[in-house]
Every structure is written in structure tokens, then in C-alpha cells.
Scaffold this motif. Structure first.
Motif, PDB file in Angstrom:
ATOM      1  N   ILE A 149       0.833  -1.206   0.000  1.00  0.00           N
ATOM      2  CA  ILE A 149       0.000   0.000   0.000  1.00  0.00           C
ATOM      3  C   ILE A 149       0.867   1.255   0.000  1.00  0.00           C
ATOM      4  O   ILE A 149       0.618   2.196  -0.772  1.00  0.00           O
ATOM      5  N   LEU A 150       1.883   1.284   0.862  1.00  0.00           N
ATOM      6  CA  LEU A 150       2.769   2.450   0.922  1.00  0.00           C
ATOM      7  C   LEU A 150       3.495   2.663  -0.406  1.00  0.00           C
ATOM      8  O   LEU A 150       3.648   3.798  -0.872  1.00  0.00           O
ATOM      9  N   SER A 151       3.943   1.575  -1.016  1.00  0.00           N
ATOM     10  CA  SER A 151       4.616   1.666  -2.309  1.00  0.00           C
ATOM     11  C   SER A 151       3.689   2.237  -3.368  1.00  0.00           C
ATOM     12  O   SER A 151       4.081   3.088  -4.174  1.00  0.00           O
ATOM     13  N   ALA A 152       2.434   1.766  -3.369  1.00  0.00           N
ATOM     14  CA  ALA A 152       1.460   2.266  -4.343  1.00  0.00           C
ATOM     15  C   ALA A 152       1.209   3.761  -4.163  1.00  0.00           C
ATOM     16  O   ALA A 152       1.155   4.523  -5.137  1.00  0.00           O
ATOM     17  N   VAL A 153       1.089   4.195  -2.903  1.00  0.00           N
ATOM     18  CA  VAL A 153       0.824   5.617  -2.614  1.00  0.00           C
ATOM     19  C   VAL A 153       2.008   6.480  -3.043  1.00  0.00           C
ATOM     20  O   VAL A 153       1.832   7.517  -3.711  1.00  0.00           O
ATOM     21  N   VAL A 154       3.222   6.063  -2.677  1.00  0.00           N
ATOM     22  CA  VAL A 154       4.421   6.834  -3.043  1.00  0.00           C
ATOM     23  C   VAL A 154       4.569   6.904  -4.555  1.00  0.00           C
ATOM     24  O   VAL A 154       4.851   7.970  -5.124  1.00  0.00           O
ATOM     25  N   THR A 155       4.385   5.763  -5.237  1.00  0.00           N
ATOM     26  CA  THR A 155       4.523   5.724  -6.688  1.00  0.00           C
ATOM     27  C   THR A 155       3.486   6.608  -7.371  1.00  0.00           C
ATOM     28  O   THR A 155       3.770   7.244  -8.384  1.00  0.00           O
ATOM     29  N   TYR A 156       2.286   6.650  -6.811  1.00  0.00           N
ATOM     30  CA  TYR A 156       1.205   7.445  -7.407  1.00  0.00           C
ATOM     31  C   TYR A 156       1.458   8.945  -7.282  1.00  0.00           C
ATOM     32  O   TYR A 156       1.247   9.702  -8.233  1.00  0.00           O
ATOM     33  N   PHE A 157       1.950   9.368  -6.120  1.00  0.00           N
ATOM     34  CA  PHE A 157       2.077  10.802  -5.868  1.00  0.00           C
ATOM     35  C   PHE A 157       3.452  11.372  -6.208  1.00  0.00           C
ATOM     36  O   PHE A 157       3.575  12.569  -6.458  1.00  0.00           O
ATOM     37  N   ILE A 166      14.431   3.798  -4.749  1.00  0.00           N
ATOM     38  CA  ILE A 166      14.519   4.058  -3.311  1.00  0.00           C
ATOM     39  C   ILE A 166      13.445   3.270  -2.570  1.00  0.00           C
ATOM     40  O   ILE A 166      13.692   2.681  -1.505  1.00  0.00           O
ATOM     41  N   VAL A 167      12.250   3.233  -3.141  1.00  0.00           N
ATOM     42  CA  VAL A 167      11.153   2.473  -2.537  1.00  0.00           C
ATOM     43  C   VAL A 167      11.520   0.993  -2.434  1.00  0.00           C
ATOM     44  O   VAL A 167      11.287   0.341  -1.407  1.00  0.00           O
ATOM     45  N   LEU A 168      12.112   0.443  -3.481  1.00  0.00           N
ATOM     46  CA  LEU A 168      12.500  -0.966  -3.477  1.00  0.00           C
ATOM     47  C   LEU A 168      13.549  -1.256  -2.404  1.00  0.00           C
ATOM     48  O   LEU A 168      13.455  -2.246  -1.671  1.00  0.00           O
ATOM     49  N   VAL A 169      14.554  -0.387  -2.325  1.00  0.00           N
ATOM     50  CA  VAL A 169      15.630  -0.588  -1.354  1.00  0.00           C
ATOM     51  C   VAL A 169      15.096  -0.497   0.077  1.00  0.00           C
ATOM     52  O   VAL A 169      15.421  -1.330   0.938  1.00  0.00           O
ATOM     53  N   ILE A 335      10.898  -6.398  -1.274  1.00  0.00           N
ATOM     54  CA  ILE A 335      11.098  -6.019  -2.674  1.00  0.00           C
ATOM     55  C   ILE A 335       9.892  -6.424  -3.512  1.00  0.00           C
ATOM     56  O   ILE A 335       9.379  -5.646  -4.329  1.00  0.00           O
ATOM     57  N   ASN A 336       9.411  -7.646  -3.308  1.00  0.00           N
ATOM     58  CA  ASN A 336       8.258  -8.126  -4.079  1.00  0.00           C
ATOM     59  C   ASN A 336       6.986  -7.362  -3.731  1.00  0.00           C
ATOM     60  O   ASN A 336       6.174  -7.055  -4.613  1.00  0.00           O
ATOM     61  N   ALA A 337       6.804  -7.036  -2.449  1.00  0.00           N
ATOM     62  CA  ALA A 337       5.617  -6.279  -2.032  1.00  0.00           C
ATOM     63  C   ALA A 337       5.628  -4.881  -2.648  1.00  0.00           C
ATOM     64  O   ALA A 337       4.600  -4.394  -3.139  1.00  0.00           O
ATOM     65  N   ALA A 338       6.783  -4.231  -2.633  1.00  0.00           N
ATOM     66  CA  ALA A 338       6.894  -2.891  -3.224  1.00  0.00           C
ATOM     67  C   ALA A 338       6.641  -2.939  -4.726  1.00  0.00           C
ATOM     68  O   ALA A 338       5.985  -2.054  -5.287  1.00  0.00           O
ATOM     69  N   SER A 339       7.150  -3.962  -5.386  1.00  0.00           N
ATOM     70  CA  SER A 339       6.927  -4.116  -6.821  1.00  0.00           C
ATOM     71  C   SER A 339       5.442  -4.256  -7.125  1.00  0.00           C
ATOM     72  O   SER A 339       4.926  -3.666  -8.080  1.00  0.00           O
ATOM     73  N   SER A 340       4.750  -5.036  -6.312  1.00  0.00           N
ATOM     74  CA  SER A 340       3.317  -5.216  -6.497  1.00  0.00           C
ATOM     75  C   SER A 340       2.572  -3.898  -6.357  1.00  0.00           C
ATOM     76  O   SER A 340       1.667  -3.585  -7.142  1.00  0.00           O
ATOM     77  N   GLY A 341       2.953  -3.096  -5.376  1.00  0.00           N
ATOM     78  CA  GLY A 341       2.328  -1.793  -5.194  1.00  0.00           C
ATOM     79  C   GLY A 341       2.570  -0.852  -6.356  1.00  0.00           C
ATOM     80  O   GLY A 341       1.685  -0.082  -6.754  1.00  0.00           O
ATOM     81  N   MET A 342       3.767  -0.909  -6.918  1.00  0.00           N
ATOM     82  CA  MET A 342       4.090  -0.067  -8.077  1.00  0.00           C
ATOM     83  C   MET A 342       3.195  -0.383  -9.270  1.00  0.00           C
ATOM     84  O   MET A 342       2.733   0.518  -9.981  1.00  0.00           O
ATOM     85  N   VAL A 343       2.967  -1.662  -9.511  1.00  0.00           N
ATOM     86  CA  VAL A 343       2.131  -2.058 -10.640  1.00  0.00           C
ATOM     87  C   VAL A 343       0.688  -1.609 -10.414  1.00  0.00           C
ATOM     88  O   VAL A 343       0.020  -1.128 -11.334  1.00  0.00           O
ATOM     89  N   ALA A 344       0.204  -1.741  -9.181  1.00  0.00           N
ATOM     90  CA  ALA A 344      -1.162  -1.289  -8.864  1.00  0.00           C
ATOM     91  C   ALA A 344      -1.299   0.212  -9.101  1.00  0.00           C
ATOM     92  O   ALA A 344      -2.294   0.682  -9.677  1.00  0.00           O
TER      93      ALA A 344
END
Length: 392
Positions: A149-157, A166-169, A335-344
């Protein structure tokens, strides 16, 4: 020596056959690799192939491409592996570069692209399905849900390209602290040969410096894709937010409509999904003519494919020792969770430029449901969308 050459020739012939017939992305590719590489030819055992594929899934880069080149590496060393890479990627890269040239030609001549009206919302449906599929596989803990969820929010905004790695790391570092939950394994001493890693790093630095000094568009294009190819964990679907952020949102080389058209088209093409890079690269230099677009398509493909190739050649030598360390296995959760959020997030970002009519929303949902509930091949779904665009 003659026997080896014949074996190499047969292997390259098999790779070409796969490059022309392997539809459906990495999941479908691995089934075809087993059928041809294991059962038919015996280049490698099924156990070895599955482990190679698993290793490639946790490295940056295109999974099926890394797997097939790693097989080539085991059979005939680096030279055969690089030839394998070329043979595997050229058909898809050629098709996607041609598609970019044709789309630009249509727009230049003010010809209507109305027949592609359903392709863009269908592409969002494909991206949504990709996010759903990845999440099902990798989101198994509360920590992973929060990171997704956090990855999706950061990637969106935050639309700057630097934010994504940076999000992945950060995500990988957070779950690395959960290493005690991983099963204990007898640690093996890691013997590292740095040649391919050094090559990967030198190309990365040289491309960045040369691009900054010369400002040559082709060098910059190579550097952009090489950098992105060094950071993509999770395959073709995770590539989408990186390319959208870099080339649509940040640099404006492509419109969202063009980008979505390319994403949809790559679903109908055999071979690696990463070949969409050649579509993006060709349209990025549309003002340089057809020759420039062809060169840009090839350069972009080389940029996106080479990092993963260098890295798999580097790590395959000591992977058995590295995976005995629990902190390495634990970091993959984040890493996998952040990747999933990015795609969403990419699905939401790319839906915004679409009109958002009832028809568009219905096409997105319909595409998602067809992929989720049926076994209709993606190329047929896309062709159906094009046919509907002609008829309606």
C-alpha cells in the motif's frame, strides 16, 4: 569440436522457434522451456531449470530472457549466451519497433486511430491483472500488505524516476530485519568472481557519464533503459511504472495514449514483454525519421536487456552459497511487495488520461475478468478489441 557446433546450432534454432511462438509472458514461457529445453533436447534437467527460473525472478531484469540466456551460458559459455539473447529478443523487438513507426506514421498523416479506442482501457485491464497476479503470489503477511500500500501511494504521488529504486531498497531493508523467521541453513563460504558485475557497473557509469558529456540522444536513451533495466524486480509488469514515470510523466516523450497502445500491442507479440522498450524508444526519437527510430528501438532493447544478462551471469556462479543467508531471503518479501504496489499504482495512473466513460470502465473490467476467469490467450483478447474498434 564439430559436435559442439552442431549442438550450439540446434540450440539457437530452438531459441528462434521459441522467440516466434512463445506467447503469454514468463509463466507461459517456462512451460515451453520445459517442453523443448528439458523434455525434447535434454539441455538441462527440469530441477535445474526451475531453480534457474526462480533465481531470475529475484534478480532485476526480464525473467524468461535471463532464464534462456542462462541456459545458453551453461551450454556454451558467454559467447553462446549473448547470441541466445540476440536471437530471443530480435523478433519481438522488430515487431514493436515497427508498431511504433506505423503509429507515428498514422498520426503524422492525420489518419484516424479510432479503431484502437478499446486498446487503451484493455491495457489498463492487463496491468490490473498483472498487479492482482503478483499480489496473490507475494503478499502473504501484514508487513507485505502495508509495504504494498505504501509503495502504491508513493509511486502514485511522486513521479520522479529516482523515487522507484529508493522504494524498493527501503522495502527490502525493512523485511531484511525479519531474517530470524527464515529457516536456518548451513552457510557456505561465498567465492565471488566479479567480472560480470564489474562489466555491469562500468557500462552503467560509462553510459551516464557519456550521456551527460555528449547529450547525444541515443546515448541518453541507452542510459535511461540500462538504468531502468538494472532496477526492475518482478518482470514485465513491474517495468510499466518505471517507463511511464520516466518517458511519459517526467520527460513527455510519449502520450499516455501512445504508451497504453504499446502495452496492449506487446501482449499480442511472442517473446519477452520487455520488448515494449523498443516501442517506447522508437517513439522517443520520432523526429529523427524512420532510420533513427529503428536504431533507437534496437538501442533501447539492448539497454533494457543487458543489465539482467550481466547480473545473472555474475550471480549464477555463487547463488547456491548466497541463498543460505537468511537476510537475503528475507529482503525479497519487501522487494516483491513494493513491486506489487508499483504495478497497482501504474494501473490508476494510466487510467486517468482515458475518458473514464461507462464503456471504458466496462472494457477495463471485462478484460480483467477474461484474464482472471477464462483461459483465452491474451493475443486473442487484444485482437478482439481491435476488431470491436473497427466494427463499433
Amino acid at each position: 569440436m564439430a559436435v559442439k557446433r552442431i549442438r550450439y546450432f540446434i540450440f539457437i534454432k530452438d531459441v528462434m522457434s521459441l522467440a516466434l511462438t512463445a506467447f503469454g509472458g514468463p509463466q507461459a514461457h517456462i512451460a515451453m522451456f520445459i517442453k523443448i529445453m528439458v523434455e525434447k533436447r535434454g539441455y538441462i534437467t527440469e530441477e535445474e531449470l526451475i531453480e534457474l527460473n526462480a533465481l531470475c525472478q529475484i534478480l532485476p531484469g526480464p525473467t524468461s530472457t535471463q532464464t534462456v540466456t542462462a541456459i545458453g551460458y551453461r551450454i556454451g559459455g558467454a559467447n553462446l549466451a549473448y547470441l541466445t539473447l540476440l536471437v530471443w529478443m530480435i523478433p519481438a523487438v522488430s515487431i514493436m519497433t515497427t508498431a511504433a513507426i506505423l503509429i507515428n506514421s498514422y498520426q503524422t498523416k492525420n489518419l484516424s486511430l479510432e479503431f484502437t479506442r478499446f486498446i487503451q482501457p484493455m491495457a489498463v485491464g492487463f496491468i490490473s491483472y498483472g498487479a492482482f497476479t503478483i499480489a496473490k503470489k507475494v503478499i502473504n503477511t501484514k508487513t507485505a500488505i502495508i509495504l504494498m500500500i505504501l509503495s502504491a501511494v508513493v509511486t502514485y504521488f511522486i513521479t520522479t524516476p529516482a523515487a522507484l529504486p529508493i522504494v524498493l531498497v527501503v522495502a527490502g531493508s525493512i523485511t531484511a530485519f525479519k531474517y530470524k523467521k527464515q529457516e536456518m541453513a548451513i552457510k557456505e563460504k561465498i567465492k565471488i568472481k566479479w567480472g560480470n558485475f564489474t562489466l555491469w557497473a562500468l557500462v552503467l557509469v560509462a553510459a551516464a557519464l557519456l550521456g551527460a558529456l555528449t547529450q547525444d540522444r541515443f546515448v541518453l536513451l541507452f542510459e535511461n533503459f540500462y538504468r531502468n533495466g538494472s532496477l526492475i524486480f518482478g518482470g514485465g509488469q513491474v517495468l510499466i511504472p518505471f517507463l511511464n514515470t520516466e518517458f511519459v510523466e517526467f520527460k513527455g516523450y510519449l502520450s499516455s495514449e501512445e504508451f497504453l497502445s504499446g502495452l496492449a500491442m506487446v501482449q499480442t507479440v511472442p517473446g519477452p514483454v520487455f520488448s515494449v522498450s523498443s516501442f517506447v524508444g522508437a517513439l522517443s526519437v520520432r523526429d529523427l525519421g524512420i532510420g533513427g527510430q529503428i536504431l533507437a528501438g534496437f538501442i533501447s532493447a539492448c539497454g533494457i536487456f543487458l543489465p539482467g544478462t550481466f547480473l545473472i551471469f555474475f550471480i549464477i556462479r555463487f547463488w547456491d552459497s548466497l541463498k543460505t543467508y537468511r537476510v537475503v531471503r528475507a529482503s525479497l518479501e519487501g522487494i516483491n511487495a513494493a513491486s506489487s504496489g508499483m504495478v497497482a499504482a501504474a494501473a490508476f495512473i494510466l487510467f486517468e488520461p482515458i475518458q473514464g466513460s461507462v464503456m471504458d470502465v466496462s472494457v477495463v473490467l471485462g478484460t480483467f475478468l477474461l484474464l482472471t476467469l477464462t483461459k483465452i490467450p491474451p493475443p486473442l483478447i487484444i485482437l478482439g478489441g481491435l476488431l470491436a474498434g473497427f466494427l463499433i
